[in-house]
Enzyme design. Structure first.
Site, PDB file in Angstrom:
ATOM      1  N   SER A 184     -10.884  -0.821   5.735  1.00 34.74           N
ATOM      2  CA  SER A 184     -10.041  -0.408   4.640  1.00 34.74           C
ATOM      3  C   SER A 184      -9.082  -1.598   3.930  1.00 34.74           C
ATOM      4  CB  SER A 184      -8.989  -0.113   4.913  1.00 34.74           C
ATOM      5  OG  SER A 184      -9.933   1.501   5.140  1.00 34.74           O
ATOM      6  N   LYS A 211       0.611  -1.518   0.259  1.00 40.72           N
ATOM      7  CA  LYS A 211      -0.042   0.123   0.438  1.00 40.72           C
ATOM      8  C   LYS A 211       1.110   1.189  -0.257  1.00 40.72           C
ATOM      9  CE  LYS A 211      -3.883   1.793   2.531  1.00 40.72           C
ATOM     10  NZ  LYS A 211      -5.287   1.351   3.829  1.00 40.72           N
ATOM     11  N   SER A 251      -9.684   1.840   2.234  1.00 32.01           N
ATOM     12  CA  SER A 251      -8.735   3.114   1.385  1.00 32.01           C
ATOM     13  C   SER A 251      -7.433   1.632   0.936  1.00 32.01           C
ATOM     14  CB  SER A 251      -7.626   3.860   2.616  1.00 32.01           C
ATOM     15  OG  SER A 251      -7.331   2.551   3.396  1.00 32.01           O
TER      16      SER A 251
END
Length: 481
Positions: free
Chosen positions: A175, A76, A151
């Protein structure tokens, strides 16, 4: 080698059926050919990845057997990787130097992983679609008009598109689990505190020798199978350097080795938001199939600790955390508004959280431990809870401000910010939760659910997910790929 699991790739490398350079080149070619419209891998580090792959081949030739030796992965964007920007989607931050890898990245590399780059996120990791002013919008490989989730949406999209077999992300309010559900992949939200967070921080935040865990938040893996989730967790979990001088992590084994030994509570009704009918139907069908396999199955949310109180308290504590970085005048305004707020609902909990004093936070935290203890008692009778990961399927991209968005559930409009309320079952309590594919909807979109288990019993939820994969199937390749 496309769509192989990380474990399969590691085995092929050890057997010298393929080289690490070949795998890296294949993954890079797939990204360059297929990521234009998807926009998942937004920070690319291909030259250094090829160098790492060459080093992995040399290590393999020497007979080394590290768990991920030569396997290409992504992480990420929010993780620090030395020499690459960490922006969290904030314009003007890409020039802030990053000198050291996050602990998770260090451990993945130490296990032999070849990091190709970083995947897209929501701005400040604060949305359930991955879009920001720096890198733009990530699209779902199943339907480019829809979100890949957030996210950690870039990572889920990269997995579903076949670019990589393993990704590492984070989860404060679904997320990991939201994008996993929307893209039809797996994710594991670990028990709170077992994966160190040093090096996972907004751009420019000083990184100390040891960092306290961000309250409610965890770091965890995403993959196309539960076996890879366990593999990634095993190489990343454990104390940071300072704490490691005194203790070691030793997670207990799974509660059961056979599927039919599990006691499973299946819940699909939340008092604060509806769940779409197709997900509820799929959960009901799964419950019936589990019974046919010999599991003890309970149905309904009535046995769960107070879901409404859990959701409100998660929002309150989460917003208290966010308020630490708000301007003084905004904090003062929130305190004034909170003093005259009405009965507690999600909107009021958010407002009160923005104005929470330390005294109030301690009182709220005590309420949290009442709920944690209620979950402990629940897991004396049940081994796992299966419930929705998200209340809807992947939705169309929406660029409006969040307070102007709504969430449509079977034609009924709900507040957009209600989306992650199923996720609060695990975030507020610190329990582990494994997201898994639940099949496809009538229009061919992935549906997802999650397995919530007892604190520190991550192996139980992961083992149960593996049993489900074996018995009923798992990841399905997008029809468009």
């Amino acid at each position: 080698m496309e769509y192989r699991t990380a474990a399969e790739l590691a085995a092929a490398l050890q057997a010298r059926q393929v080289s690490a350079v070949e795998l890296a080149d294949q993954a890079i070619a797939a990204i360059e050919a297929g990521d234009g419209e998807i926009n998942a891998v937004v920070v690319r580090d291909f030259d250094r990845a090829r160098a790492a792959a060459r080093a992995a081949d040399q290590a393999l030739a020497r007979g080394e057997t590290r768990p991920l030796l030569g396997v290409p992965i992504t992480v990420k964007e929010a993780f620090n990787v030395a020499g690459l920007p960490t922006t969290w989607g904030l314009p003007g931050t890409s020039g802030i130097p990053v000198a050291e890898d996050a602990v998770v990245v260090q451990r993945l590399k130490a296990a032999g992983a070849v990091v190709l780059g970083k995947t897209n996120v929501s701005t400040m990791l604060a949305d359930w679609q991955s879009a920001n002013p720096v890198y733009g919008v990530t699209r779902n490989p199943w339907d480019l008009t829809r979100t890949a989730g957030g996210s950690s949406g870039g990572g889920a999209a990269a997995l579903a598109a076949g670019f990589v077999s393993l990704e590492y992300g984070s989860d404060l309010a679904s997320s990991l689990r939201a994008p996993a559900a929307f893209c039809g992949v797996y994710a594991h939200k670990p028990s709170f505190g077992i994966v160190p967070q040093r090096g996972f921080a907004p751009p420019g935040v000083p990184i100390a020798a040891a960092m306290p865990a961000i309250d409610l938040s965890v770091l965890g893996p995403m993959a196309r199978g539960p076996g890879d989730l366990l593999l990634a967790l095993e190489v990343t979990a454990g104390p940071d350097a300072r704490e490691g001088a005194a203790w070691r992590l030793d997670l207990p084994p799974t509660r059961h080795e056979a599927l039919n030994a599990f006691r499973v509570l299946v819940a699909d009704e939340h008092p604060l938001l509806p769940t779409c009918g197709e997900i509820r139907t799929a959960l009901a069908a799964l419950a019936t199939r589990l019974e046919a396999e010999g599991c003890r199955v309970g149905r309904g949310a009535g046995a769960l600790p107070d879901l409404e109180a859990t959701a409100a308290l998660q929002v309150e504590l989460m917003m208290a955390q966010f308020s630490a970085d708000t301007p003084d005048e905004a904090y003062a305004g929130a305190r004034t508004a909170a003093a005259v707020a009405g009965p507690t609902d999600i909107a009021t909990a958010s407002l009160r959280g923005m104005a929470l004093s330390h005294r109030d936070w301690i009182r709220a935290d005590r309420r949290r431990f009442d709920l944690i203890n209620a979950w402990r008692r629940l897991f004396e009778d049940w081994d796992a809870v299966i419930c929705p990961a998200m209340p809807t399927l992947a939705f169309a991209h929406d660029a409006r401000p969040m307070d102007q968005r709504t969430l449509s559930v079977d034609g009924a409009d709900m507040p957009y910010l209600s989306q992650p309320l199923w996720g609060t079952l695990a975030n507020l309590t610190g329990n582990p939760a494994t997201a898994f594919p639940l099949g496809l909807s009538a229009e061919g979109l992935p549906m997802g659910a999650q397995i919530v288990g007892p604190y520190l019993e991550d192996r139980t939820t992961l083992a149960f997910a593996a049993h489900l994969e074996t018995a009923f199937g798992g990841f399905t390749r997008p029809t468009s790929r």
